[in-house]
Write a protein that holds these residues in place. Structure first.
Motif, PDB file in Angstrom:
ATOM      1  N   GLY A 179      -6.396   6.622   6.629  1.00 61.02           N
ATOM      2  CA  GLY A 179      -5.653   5.820   7.594  1.00 61.02           C
ATOM      3  C   GLY A 179      -4.377   5.243   7.009  1.00 61.02           C
ATOM      4  N   ALA A 180      -4.053   4.008   7.425  1.00 58.33           N
ATOM      5  CA  ALA A 180      -2.778   3.396   7.047  1.00 58.33           C
ATOM      6  C   ALA A 180      -2.904   2.334   5.968  1.00 58.33           C
ATOM      7  CB  ALA A 180      -2.116   2.779   8.281  1.00 58.33           C
ATOM      8  N   ASP A 181      -4.136   2.004   5.561  1.00 58.60           N
ATOM      9  CA  ASP A 181      -4.248   0.891   4.617  1.00 58.60           C
ATOM     10  C   ASP A 181      -5.419   1.003   3.643  1.00 58.60           C
ATOM     11  OD1 ASP A 181      -6.296   0.484   6.404  1.00 58.60           O
ATOM     12  OD2 ASP A 181      -5.317  -1.208   7.407  1.00 58.60           O
ATOM     13  N   SER A 182      -5.953   2.199   3.463  1.00 54.90           N
ATOM     14  CA  SER A 182      -7.109   2.355   2.579  1.00 54.90           C
ATOM     15  C   SER A 182      -6.836   3.418   1.517  1.00 54.90           C
ATOM     16  CB  SER A 182      -8.352   2.733   3.390  1.00 54.90           C
ATOM     17  OG  SER A 182      -9.462   2.932   2.542  1.00 54.90           O
ATOM     18  N   ARG A 183      -6.957   2.990   0.272  1.00 50.99           N
ATOM     19  CA  ARG A 183      -6.833   3.903  -0.861  1.00 50.99           C
ATOM     20  C   ARG A 183      -8.205   4.089  -1.502  1.00 50.99           C
ATOM     21  NH1 ARG A 183      -2.072   0.932  -0.794  1.00 50.99           N
ATOM     22  NH2 ARG A 183      -0.160   2.170  -1.090  1.00 50.99           N
ATOM     23  N   ASP A 184      -8.503   5.309  -1.891  1.00 57.89           N
ATOM     24  CA  ASP A 184      -9.780   5.575  -2.543  1.00 57.89           C
ATOM     25  C   ASP A 184      -9.766   4.926  -3.934  1.00 57.89           C
ATOM     26  OD1 ASP A 184     -11.783   7.160  -4.234  1.00 57.89           O
ATOM     27  OD2 ASP A 184     -12.172   7.982  -2.249  1.00 57.89           O
ATOM     28  N   SER A 185     -10.762   4.105  -4.202  1.00 58.79           N
ATOM     29  CA  SER A 185     -10.764   3.331  -5.442  1.00 58.79           C
ATOM     30  C   SER A 185     -10.941   4.191  -6.692  1.00 58.79           C
ATOM     31  CB  SER A 185     -11.875   2.277  -5.392  1.00 58.79           C
ATOM     32  OG  SER A 185     -13.156   2.884  -5.301  1.00 58.79           O
ATOM     33  N   ARG A 186     -11.455   5.403  -6.544  1.00 61.90           N
ATOM     34  CA  ARG A 186     -11.670   6.274  -7.699  1.00 61.90           C
ATOM     35  C   ARG A 186     -10.668   7.426  -7.759  1.00 61.90           C
ATOM     36  NH1 ARG A 186     -16.368   5.519 -10.554  1.00 61.90           N
ATOM     37  NH2 ARG A 186     -17.955   4.201  -9.578  1.00 61.90           N
ATOM     38  N   PHE A 187      -9.639   7.389  -6.908  1.00 62.88           N
ATOM     39  CA  PHE A 187      -8.741   8.537  -6.854  1.00 62.88           C
ATOM     40  C   PHE A 187      -8.079   8.812  -8.198  1.00 62.88           C
ATOM     41  CE2 PHE A 187      -4.362  10.091  -6.555  1.00 62.88           C
ATOM     42  CZ  PHE A 187      -4.628  11.390  -6.132  1.00 62.88           C
ATOM     43  N   ALA A 188      -7.418   7.808  -8.774  1.00 68.92           N
ATOM     44  CA  ALA A 188      -6.671   8.026 -10.019  1.00 68.92           C
ATOM     45  C   ALA A 188      -7.593   8.532 -11.123  1.00 68.92           C
ATOM     46  CB  ALA A 188      -5.968   6.740 -10.440  1.00 68.92           C
ATOM     47  N   ARG A 192     -10.208  12.767  -2.564  1.00 64.94           N
ATOM     48  CA  ARG A 192      -9.765  11.850  -1.510  1.00 64.94           C
ATOM     49  C   ARG A 192      -8.853  10.795  -2.113  1.00 64.94           C
ATOM     50  NH1 ARG A 192     -11.755   6.802   0.466  1.00 64.94           N
ATOM     51  NH2 ARG A 192     -11.683   6.560   2.729  1.00 64.94           N
ATOM     52  N   ALA A 193      -7.648  10.691  -1.538  1.00 63.98           N
ATOM     53  CA  ALA A 193      -6.665   9.715  -2.017  1.00 63.98           C
ATOM     54  C   ALA A 193      -6.558   8.514  -1.101  1.00 63.98           C
ATOM     55  CB  ALA A 193      -5.293  10.376  -2.165  1.00 63.98           C
ATOM     56  N   SER A 194      -6.556   8.778   0.223  1.00 63.77           N
ATOM     57  CA  SER A 194      -6.281   7.695   1.171  1.00 63.77           C
ATOM     58  C   SER A 194      -6.930   7.976   2.517  1.00 63.77           C
ATOM     59  CB  SER A 194      -4.767   7.510   1.334  1.00 63.77           C
ATOM     60  OG  SER A 194      -4.132   8.754   1.609  1.00 63.77           O
ATOM     61  N   LEU A 234       3.574  13.119   9.891  1.00 59.17           N
ATOM     62  CA  LEU A 234       2.760  12.941   8.688  1.00 59.17           C
ATOM     63  C   LEU A 234       2.907  14.122   7.737  1.00 59.17           C
ATOM     64  CD1 LEU A 234       0.499  11.342   7.189  1.00 59.17           C
ATOM     65  CD2 LEU A 234      -1.157  12.683   8.506  1.00 59.17           C
ATOM     66  N   ILE A 235       2.820  15.320   8.281  1.00 56.84           N
ATOM     67  CA  ILE A 235       2.918  16.525   7.451  1.00 56.84           C
ATOM     68  C   ILE A 235       4.267  16.592   6.755  1.00 56.84           C
ATOM     69  CG2 ILE A 235       3.074  19.048   7.564  1.00 56.84           C
ATOM     70  CD1 ILE A 235       0.945  18.870   9.831  1.00 56.84           C
ATOM     71  N   ASN A 236       5.343  16.350   7.492  1.00 54.10           N
ATOM     72  CA  ASN A 236       6.678  16.443   6.896  1.00 54.10           C
ATOM     73  C   ASN A 236       6.854  15.460   5.748  1.00 54.10           C
ATOM     74  OD1 ASN A 236       7.490  18.471   8.634  1.00 54.10           O
ATOM     75  ND2 ASN A 236       8.343  17.055  10.152  1.00 54.10           N
ATOM     76  N   GLN A 237       6.352  14.234   5.909  1.00 53.13           N
ATOM     77  CA  GLN A 237       6.521  13.238   4.846  1.00 53.13           C
ATOM     78  C   GLN A 237       5.646  13.542   3.636  1.00 53.13           C
ATOM     79  OE1 GLN A 237       6.610   9.110   6.119  1.00 53.13           O
ATOM     80  NE2 GLN A 237       7.340   9.683   8.142  1.00 53.13           N
ATOM     81  N   ILE A 238       4.434  14.007   3.882  1.00 55.28           N
ATOM     82  CA  ILE A 238       3.555  14.358   2.765  1.00 55.28           C
ATOM     83  C   ILE A 238       4.084  15.588   2.031  1.00 55.28           C
ATOM     84  CG2 ILE A 238       1.275  15.365   2.263  1.00 55.28           C
ATOM     85  CD1 ILE A 238       0.051  13.309   4.109  1.00 55.28           C
ATOM     86  N   GLU A 239       4.557  16.581   2.783  1.00 56.02           N
ATOM     87  CA  GLU A 239       5.101  17.786   2.153  1.00 56.02           C
ATOM     88  C   GLU A 239       6.374  17.478   1.376  1.00 56.02           C
ATOM     89  OE1 GLU A 239       3.410  21.278   5.136  1.00 56.02           O
ATOM     90  OE2 GLU A 239       5.483  20.581   5.350  1.00 56.02           O
ATOM     91  N   SER A 240       7.198  16.591   1.882  1.00 51.45           N
ATOM     92  CA  SER A 240       8.405  16.201   1.167  1.00 51.45           C
ATOM     93  C   SER A 240       8.054  15.568  -0.176  1.00 51.45           C
ATOM     94  CB  SER A 240       9.225  15.224   2.017  1.00 51.45           C
ATOM     95  OG  SER A 240      10.376  14.802   1.327  1.00 51.45           O
ATOM     96  N   HIS A 241       7.003  14.779  -0.177  1.00 45.56           N
ATOM     97  CA  HIS A 241       6.551  14.144  -1.424  1.00 45.56           C
ATOM     98  C   HIS A 241       5.943  15.164  -2.386  1.00 45.56           C
ATOM     99  CE1 HIS A 241       4.747  11.157  -4.095  1.00 45.56           C
ATOM    100  NE2 HIS A 241       3.584  11.776  -3.943  1.00 45.56           N
ATOM    101  N   ALA A 242       5.089  16.055  -1.846  1.00 40.08           N
ATOM    102  CA  ALA A 242       4.349  16.990  -2.695  1.00 40.08           C
ATOM    103  C   ALA A 242       5.176  18.207  -3.103  1.00 40.08           C
ATOM    104  CB  ALA A 242       3.085  17.455  -1.978  1.00 40.08           C
ATOM    105  N   VAL A 299       1.739   8.725  -0.129  1.00 39.35           N
ATOM    106  CA  VAL A 299       2.783   9.007  -1.115  1.00 39.35           C
ATOM    107  C   VAL A 299       2.863   7.928  -2.192  1.00 39.35           C
ATOM    108  CG1 VAL A 299       4.105  10.347   0.559  1.00 39.35           C
ATOM    109  CG2 VAL A 299       4.664   7.935   0.199  1.00 39.35           C
ATOM    110  N   THR A 300       2.388   6.727  -1.891  1.00 37.18           N
ATOM    111  CA  THR A 300       2.375   5.680  -2.916  1.00 37.18           C
ATOM    112  C   THR A 300       1.083   5.686  -3.728  1.00 37.18           C
ATOM    113  OG1 THR A 300       1.582   4.061  -1.277  1.00 37.18           O
ATOM    114  CG2 THR A 300       3.954   4.171  -1.663  1.00 37.18           C
ATOM    115  N   THR A 301       0.164   6.562  -3.370  1.00 30.39           N
ATOM    116  CA  THR A 301      -1.100   6.687  -4.101  1.00 30.39           C
ATOM    117  C   THR A 301      -1.119   7.925  -4.982  1.00 30.39           C
ATOM    118  OG1 THR A 301      -2.308   5.592  -2.308  1.00 30.39           O
ATOM    119  CG2 THR A 301      -3.616   6.886  -3.850  1.00 30.39           C
ATOM    120  N   VAL A 302      -0.535   9.005  -4.491  1.00 28.98           N
ATOM    121  CA  VAL A 302      -0.639  10.311  -5.158  1.00 28.98           C
ATOM    122  C   VAL A 302       0.614  10.584  -5.989  1.00 28.98           C
ATOM    123  CG1 VAL A 302      -0.912  12.788  -4.781  1.00 28.98           C
ATOM    124  CG2 VAL A 302      -2.062  11.158  -3.260  1.00 28.98           C
TER     125      VAL A 302
END
Length: 230
Positions: free
Chosen positions: A75-84, A71-73, A155-163, A117-120
């Motif tokens: 909603g719009a403002d929550s990042r998983d604290s243990r992701f990295a 789990r990375a994120s 959402l899918i298009n932006q995440i796929e563009s990043h990944a 995209v700013t987390t992963v």
């Protein structure tokens, strides 16, 4: 005599309750230890988030996990604290790893994509990004299907563009019933259902969350456990 009969009945009741408790414990241990057959599903692995606490990834790998979704994120403002930490340590343990975003109906897709995209990190060998879709009880004013499909495509298009690879959609039974995502979006689906292969989507699943509470050494608490369709 009467008191003796009462005492005997109480003894038998206590013995019966103890037996039932022992059987219940054994059954629960069997539930926690269950996973689909490796002969049928060779590739298996957990979904992990911060609520699972510290993970001993080399042990999890040794116990049979081939991959993990982290789990990375949310909603719009929550990042998983243990992701990295989890993402890096799982890769160092020799596992294939993917990142997951938990979609929230009441927040803009573009804002949710930005958090992801700013987390992963962009990692060429990562598994396809996953988007988890479930109904959020805090979002009582639910949008209609056409709006949800439009937002999800954004959402899918932006995440796929990043990944740089197609996304995988983890769709809960309730979300599928409400919005028929498997009919409306041309992406592979990851379905959920303890113990029995699910069939609630309009297309065959690629991945199945087979247990929501699977006990495995290396994790402090039971984790969600998934298998890949061969």
């Amino acid at each position: 005599m009467a008191s003796s009969r009462v005492r005997n009945r109480l003894v038998w009741l206590a013995v019966s309750l103890a037996i039932l408790a022992a059987l219940g414990w054994l059954l629960w241990q069997a539930v926690l230890g269950w996973a689909p057959s490796r002969d049928q599903y060779p590739l298996q692995g957990p979904t992990i988030s911060e609520i699972d606490g510290p993970i001993a990834w080399p042990t999890v790998k040794t116990m049979g996990a081939d991959f993990a979704y982290i789990r990375a994120s949310h909603g719009a403002d929550s990042r998983d604290s243990r992701f990295a930490e989890n993402f890096a340590n799982a890769r160092d343990a020799g596992m294939r790893v993917g990142a997951m975003h938990e979609y929230v109906l009441c927040r803009l897709a573009s804002d949710q994509a930005s958090v992801f995209v700013t987390t992963v990190p962009r990692t060429a060998d990562a598994l396809p990004p996953a988007i988890s879709l479930s109904l959020d009880e805090s979002c009582t004013d639910r949008p209609n299907r056409s709006l949800v499909l439009g937002e999800l495509n954004t959402l899918i298009n932006q995440i796929e563009s990043h990944a740089g690879k197609p996304a995988l959609l983890q769709v809960s039974p309730e979300f599928e019933a409400e919005y028929r995502i498997s009919e409306g979006i041309a992406r592979t689906v990851w379905l959920t259902g303890d113990f029995f292969p699910p069939d609630y989507a309009a297309k065959p699943w690629v991945m199945w969350q087979a247990s929501s509470r699977h006990a495995i050494r290396g994790a402090q608490e039971p984790v969600r456990w998934n298998v890949v369709r061969p």
